[in-house]
Design an enzyme around this catalytic site. Structure first.
Site, PDB file in Angstrom:
ATOM      1  N   ASP A   9      39.128  39.771  37.658  1.00 33.79           N
ATOM      2  CA  ASP A   9      37.856  40.401  37.201  1.00 33.79           C
ATOM      3  C   ASP A   9      36.698  39.585  36.666  1.00 33.79           C
ATOM      4  OD1 ASP A   9      36.271  42.616  36.093  1.00 33.79           O
ATOM      5  OD2 ASP A   9      37.348  42.190  34.269  1.00 33.79           O
ATOM      6  N   ASP A  11      33.810  40.161  34.100  1.00 33.68           N
ATOM      7  CA  ASP A  11      33.369  40.300  32.605  1.00 33.68           C
ATOM      8  C   ASP A  11      34.464  40.688  31.776  1.00 33.68           C
ATOM      9  OD1 ASP A  11      30.845  39.913  33.698  1.00 33.68           O
ATOM     10  OD2 ASP A  11      30.542  42.272  34.022  1.00 33.68           O
TER      11      ASP A  11
HETATM   12 MG   LIG Z   1      36.129  43.438  32.835  1.00 30.07          MG
END
Ligand SMILES: [Mg+2]
Length: 310
Positions: A9, A11
């Site tokens: 992922d 962020d």
């Molecule tokens: Mg995230």
């Protein structure tokens, strides 16, 4: 056989999350990310970022703007000697304001579209790959793609938030990407990584492969109650996933118990077949025993079939 990959992922996993990130200047790697990804790369894992970018559907960012953000992220990772194999993003959102992107998509996590596409385009072996992320949707996407999962849970997460999504179970939960890399390398028998400054040992992967970890629970004294519980849950899930005919299967054990109960009920029924003219209560209890035997047999068969399908 394809390559092993670590899906990431973006962020709050690789970079800081200031809200909707629209400017390259705001890109900031989280601490230890360079070390963690370099170690995984050296161990032979491909690195693929998979990120939902609804800012595009909401009109806050264009795909060109996102590309500039990602170029900056790649540049900063490059300073640590890390190269990503690919970045996949999903610009769609059903509540978007930009018509082109205002719809749902198989790519939008928790759906596994981006991972599946990356697997086919980069020759990735999903069962030997991992998904690392900070949110339940990352874990679900990883699980639906058939990968093992690691949840990065930052200290900022409140207990309330933790309890809220307790139903989404990652295979492991760690505090940062360095610990996630440690878990992957340990589980892969690749050795360990040493955090910069932690000791005088050189940074990176220890070159000697460690012995394959034993199958039993990896519970140590330093682990909190929550970590111990998660480790036990992980083992139970592994046992339930065990292929038929090889290892212990919890489902087959349940099937065997119900099968035994069915035999007992049937045996009782056969030994107590009511003779002609038997009183009504005896006749009813005999019928009840036979119906129970049938029901238990059906339950046993159901569990047996389920265990074969895993
Ligand atoms: Mg995230």
């Amino acid at each position: 056989m394809g390559d092993r990959c670590v899906f990431l992922d973006r962020d709050r996993t690789v970079i800081e999350d200031p809200g909707y990130l629209t400017e390259p200047d705001a890109v900031k790697l989280l601490p230890g990310v360079g070390l963690a990804l370099k170690s995984l790369r050296q161990a032979g894992f491909k690195l693929v970022v998979v990120t939902n970018q609804s800012a595009i559907a909401r009109g806050l960012l264009t795909e060109e703007g996102l590309d500039r953000v990602h170029q900056e992220m790649r540049r900063q990772l490059g300073d640590h000697g890390v190269q990503l194999d690919a970045i996949y993003y999903c610009p769609y959102h059903p509540e978007g304001t930009v018509e082109l992107y205002a719809h749902d998509s198989q790519d939008r996590k928790p759906r596994p579209g981006m991972l599946l596409r990356a697997a086919s385009e980069h020759n990735i072996d999903l069962p030997r790959s991992w998904m690392i992320g900070d949110s339940p949707r990352d874990m679900e996407a990883g699980q639906r793609a058939g990968c093992r999962t690691i949840r990065v849970r930052h200290a900022a997460g409140t207990e309330a938030a933790v309890e809220q999504d307790e139903d989404v179970q990652a295979d492991f939960t760690v505090r940062n990407l360095v610990d996630a890399a440690r878990v992957i390398l340990r589980e892969s028998g690749e050795g360990a990584i040493t955090a910069a400054g932690e000791s005088a040992a050189p940074v990176g992967v220890v070159s000697q492969p460690a012995a394959k970890p034993p199958p039993e629970a990896k519970i140590t004294e330093e682990m909190s109650d929550g970590q111990v519980l998660r480790e036990i849950l992980r083992l139970l899930r592994q046992m339930a996933r065990a292929p038929a005919g090889t290892d212990f299967s919890a489902l087959r054990l349940v099937a065997a118990i119900f099968q035994l109960l069915a035999f007992v009920a049937l045996a009782w029924g056969l030994l107590n077949i009511p003779a002609a003219g038997t009183n009504y209560p005896s006749y009813v209890s005999w019928h009840l025993a036979m119906v129970t035997a049938g029901a238990l047999q059906l339950i046993a068969l159901t569990f047996f079939i389920l265990s074969r399908q895993r």
